[in-house]
Design an enzyme around this catalytic site. Structure first.
Site, PDB file in Angstrom:
ATOM      1  N   GLY A 192      -5.368  -9.736   4.754  1.00 25.09           N
ATOM      2  CA  GLY A 192      -6.274  -8.931   5.519  1.00 25.09           C
ATOM      3  C   GLY A 192      -5.669  -7.672   6.067  1.00 25.09           C
ATOM      4  O   GLY A 192      -4.525  -7.451   5.659  1.00 25.09           O
ATOM      5  N   GLU A 227      -3.616 -16.133  -5.979  1.00 25.15           N
ATOM      6  CA  GLU A 227      -4.982 -16.503  -6.118  1.00 25.15           C
ATOM      7  C   GLU A 227      -5.576 -15.994  -7.063  1.00 25.15           C
ATOM      8  O   GLU A 227      -6.482 -16.576  -7.858  1.00 25.15           O
ATOM      9  CB  GLU A 227      -5.644 -16.613  -4.864  1.00 25.15           C
ATOM     10  CG  GLU A 227      -6.203 -15.272  -4.303  1.00 25.15           C
ATOM     11  CD  GLU A 227      -5.159 -14.661  -3.626  1.00 25.15           C
ATOM     12  OE1 GLU A 227      -5.353 -13.561  -2.966  1.00 25.15           O
ATOM     13  OE2 GLU A 227      -3.978 -14.929  -3.629  1.00 25.15           O
ATOM     14  N   HIS A 258      -0.549 -11.932  -4.439  1.00 30.35           N
ATOM     15  CA  HIS A 258      -1.832 -12.606  -4.380  1.00 30.35           C
ATOM     16  C   HIS A 258      -1.984 -13.633  -5.554  1.00 30.35           C
ATOM     17  O   HIS A 258      -2.282 -13.407  -6.340  1.00 30.35           O
ATOM     18  CB  HIS A 258      -2.858 -11.615  -4.486  1.00 30.35           C
ATOM     19  CG  HIS A 258      -2.998 -10.790  -3.225  1.00 30.35           C
ATOM     20  ND1 HIS A 258      -4.034 -11.233  -2.185  1.00 30.35           N
ATOM     21  CD2 HIS A 258      -2.438  -9.626  -2.875  1.00 30.35           C
ATOM     22  CE1 HIS A 258      -3.872 -10.178  -1.244  1.00 30.35           C
ATOM     23  NE2 HIS A 258      -3.126  -9.412  -1.679  1.00 30.35           N
ATOM     24  N   GLN A 313       3.252 -11.843   6.209  1.00 30.48           N
ATOM     25  CA  GLN A 313       3.983 -10.873   7.156  1.00 30.48           C
ATOM     26  C   GLN A 313       3.772 -11.371   8.741  1.00 30.48           C
ATOM     27  O   GLN A 313       4.649 -11.087   9.435  1.00 30.48           O
ATOM     28  CB  GLN A 313       3.292  -9.404   7.018  1.00 30.48           C
ATOM     29  CG  GLN A 313       3.255  -8.868   5.735  1.00 30.48           C
ATOM     30  CD  GLN A 313       2.548  -7.506   5.532  1.00 30.48           C
ATOM     31  OE1 GLN A 313       1.876  -7.050   6.605  1.00 30.48           O
ATOM     32  NE2 GLN A 313       2.652  -6.676   4.419  1.00 30.48           N
ATOM     33  N   ARG A 366       0.269  -2.309   1.336  1.00 29.35           N
ATOM     34  CA  ARG A 366       0.881  -0.908   1.856  1.00 29.35           C
ATOM     35  C   ARG A 366       2.308  -1.178   2.365  1.00 29.35           C
ATOM     36  O   ARG A 366       3.379  -0.535   2.427  1.00 29.35           O
ATOM     37  CB  ARG A 366       0.234  -0.038   2.487  1.00 29.35           C
ATOM     38  CG  ARG A 366      -1.273   0.546   1.882  1.00 29.35           C
ATOM     39  CD  ARG A 366      -1.898   1.589   2.695  1.00 29.35           C
ATOM     40  NE  ARG A 366      -3.372   1.834   2.246  1.00 29.35           N
ATOM     41  CZ  ARG A 366      -3.534   2.612   1.242  1.00 29.35           C
ATOM     42  NH1 ARG A 366      -2.565   3.101   0.467  1.00 29.35           N
ATOM     43  NH2 ARG A 366      -4.679   2.839   0.819  1.00 29.35           N
ATOM     44  N   CYS A 395       0.168 -12.264   1.354  1.00 28.27           N
ATOM     45  CA  CYS A 395       0.247 -10.886   1.770  1.00 28.27           C
ATOM     46  C   CYS A 395       0.323 -10.823   3.316  1.00 28.27           C
ATOM     47  O   CYS A 395       1.459 -11.062   4.074  1.00 28.27           O
ATOM     48  CB  CYS A 395      -0.943 -10.518   1.303  1.00 28.27           C
ATOM     49  SG  CYS A 395      -1.166  -8.528   1.089  1.00 28.27           S
ATOM     50  N   LEU A 396      -0.876 -10.491   4.135  1.00 29.21           N
ATOM     51  CA  LEU A 396      -0.513 -10.314   5.662  1.00 29.21           C
ATOM     52  C   LEU A 396      -0.057 -11.650   6.199  1.00 29.21           C
ATOM     53  O   LEU A 396       0.492 -11.708   7.127  1.00 29.21           O
ATOM     54  CB  LEU A 396      -1.833  -9.981   6.247  1.00 29.21           C
ATOM     55  CG  LEU A 396      -1.900  -9.559   7.723  1.00 29.21           C
ATOM     56  CD1 LEU A 396      -1.232  -8.356   8.171  1.00 29.21           C
ATOM     57  CD2 LEU A 396      -3.450  -9.545   8.097  1.00 29.21           C
ATOM     58  N   GLY A 397      -0.555 -12.914   5.540  1.00 31.02           N
ATOM     59  CA  GLY A 397      -0.057 -14.146   5.935  1.00 31.02           C
ATOM     60  C   GLY A 397       1.323 -14.177   6.004  1.00 31.02           C
ATOM     61  O   GLY A 397       2.064 -15.020   6.958  1.00 31.02           O
ATOM     62  N   GLU A 401       1.813  -1.261  11.052  1.00 32.53           N
ATOM     63  CA  GLU A 401       0.312  -1.282  10.626  1.00 32.53           C
ATOM     64  C   GLU A 401      -0.439  -1.628  12.227  1.00 32.53           C
ATOM     65  O   GLU A 401      -1.551  -0.992  12.186  1.00 32.53           O
ATOM     66  CB  GLU A 401       0.077  -2.320   9.674  1.00 32.53           C
ATOM     67  CG  GLU A 401      -1.628  -2.170   9.391  1.00 32.53           C
ATOM     68  CD  GLU A 401      -1.896  -3.499   8.430  1.00 32.53           C
ATOM     69  OE1 GLU A 401      -3.323  -3.608   8.122  1.00 32.53           O
ATOM     70  OE2 GLU A 401      -1.332  -4.150   8.159  1.00 32.53           O
TER      71      GLU A 401
END
Length: 286
Positions: free
Chosen positions: A92, A247, A245, A123, A200, A119-121, A143
């Site tokens: 996300g 998935e 990713h 982080q 990013r 990804c964000l998970g 971010e």
């Protein structure tokens, strides 16, 4: 209709095997999908399909429990996550719902619950560890908080020059080298892998030594830039986060190995939990 002739029958062996396992599972697991786009299920469509693929390989029905990260609090985290067999913190952007994701990661880390962060998970797992293990209480991503004194997640160097948004993120497939003796290496069974990206921000390598000294291992890194692609906890049954990713590469015939291993870990967790619940027959008269 097209009068096509001299064609062979399609090879459907793998497809039929998949359908058989999908229709007749031997086990069931409850996987929490922690995200902030829960009302928009198409946002997680590839993840949901990867669960189907991995569930079939494990002959296991995957019941996805959608949990909105905005509504997770310290007071209700046990109630929301206590019945799960595994936890996936979804990708996300932006600040909304991040504190709930961090609480979910903390619960998984402290309770031995199988965890996969994408990804964000991934982080969020880094931030949670920084705050609660390294005691960097204001640790965050730039971010969400550009003024944090501990930017454990920071904007990638090449992204700092980007002004036009849109298709300007770090996109596409990149190589990743895996560290020997890690969970990531056992999952993939290879020294180098290639995975697809869309981000990013990245792990801030200025903090890497502190993380590794306290038990969070960078088990996968880009060979050119040194970017941390995979983090994991050495003292946890199954705790792994990836910047890419996985998935996006999962298919019926080639389920992604990360999802397959994650569902296997969740199945093992569920079986162990059920074993603990069964009353002992020792000493009872039969």
């Amino acid at each position: 209709k097209l009068a096509i002739q001299q064609y062979s029958e399609p090879e459907l062996t793998k497809w039929k095997e998949f359908l058989d396992k999908l229709k007749y599972p031997k086990n069931k697991v409850n996987i929490g999908l922690i995200g902030k786009y829960i009302e928009l299920q198409d946002a997680y469509k590839s993840i949901l399909e990867a669960f189907v693929h991995a569930g079939a390989v494990n002959e296991c029905s995957v019941n996805v429990v959608n949990i909105h990260s905005e509504f997770i609090s310290a007071e209700n985290v046990e109630e929301k996550l206590g019945t799960l067999d595994g936890l996936l913190v979804a990708p996300g952007f932006g600040l909304r719902g991040t504190e709930g994701k961090i609480l979910a990661v903390k619960y998984a880390r402290e309770n031995g619950l199988p965890f996969l962060g994408i990804c964000l998970g991934m982080q969020m797992a880094v931030i949670e560890f920084a705050r609660n293990v390294l005691n960097l209480k204001d640790a965050h991503s730039t971010e969400m908080d550009s003024d944090t004194t501990h930017a454990v997640i920071d904007l990638m160097e090449e992204q700092k020059k980007v002004t036009a948004k849109g298709g300007t993120m770090r996109l596409g497939a990149y190589p990743c080298e895996l560290k020997e003796g890690t969970l990531a290496k056992r999952i993939y069974g290879a020294a180098t892998i290639s995975e697809r990206h869309r981000h990013r921000w990245e792990f801030n390598n200025a903090y890497l030594s502190s993380f590794e000294e306290n038990g969070m291992v960078a088990s996968g890194r880009n060979p050119g830039s040194g970017l941390v692609e995979i983090i994991e906890l050495a003292n946890h049954p199954y705790f792994i986060g990836v910047q890419y990713h996985p998935e996006l590469k999962s298919t019926v015939e080639n389920p992604h190995l990360l999802f397959v291993s994650f569902i296997k870990a969740a199945k093992d967790f569920a079986e162990e939990k059920n074993t603990r619940k069964k009353p002992s027959l020792q000493g009872e008269m039969i």
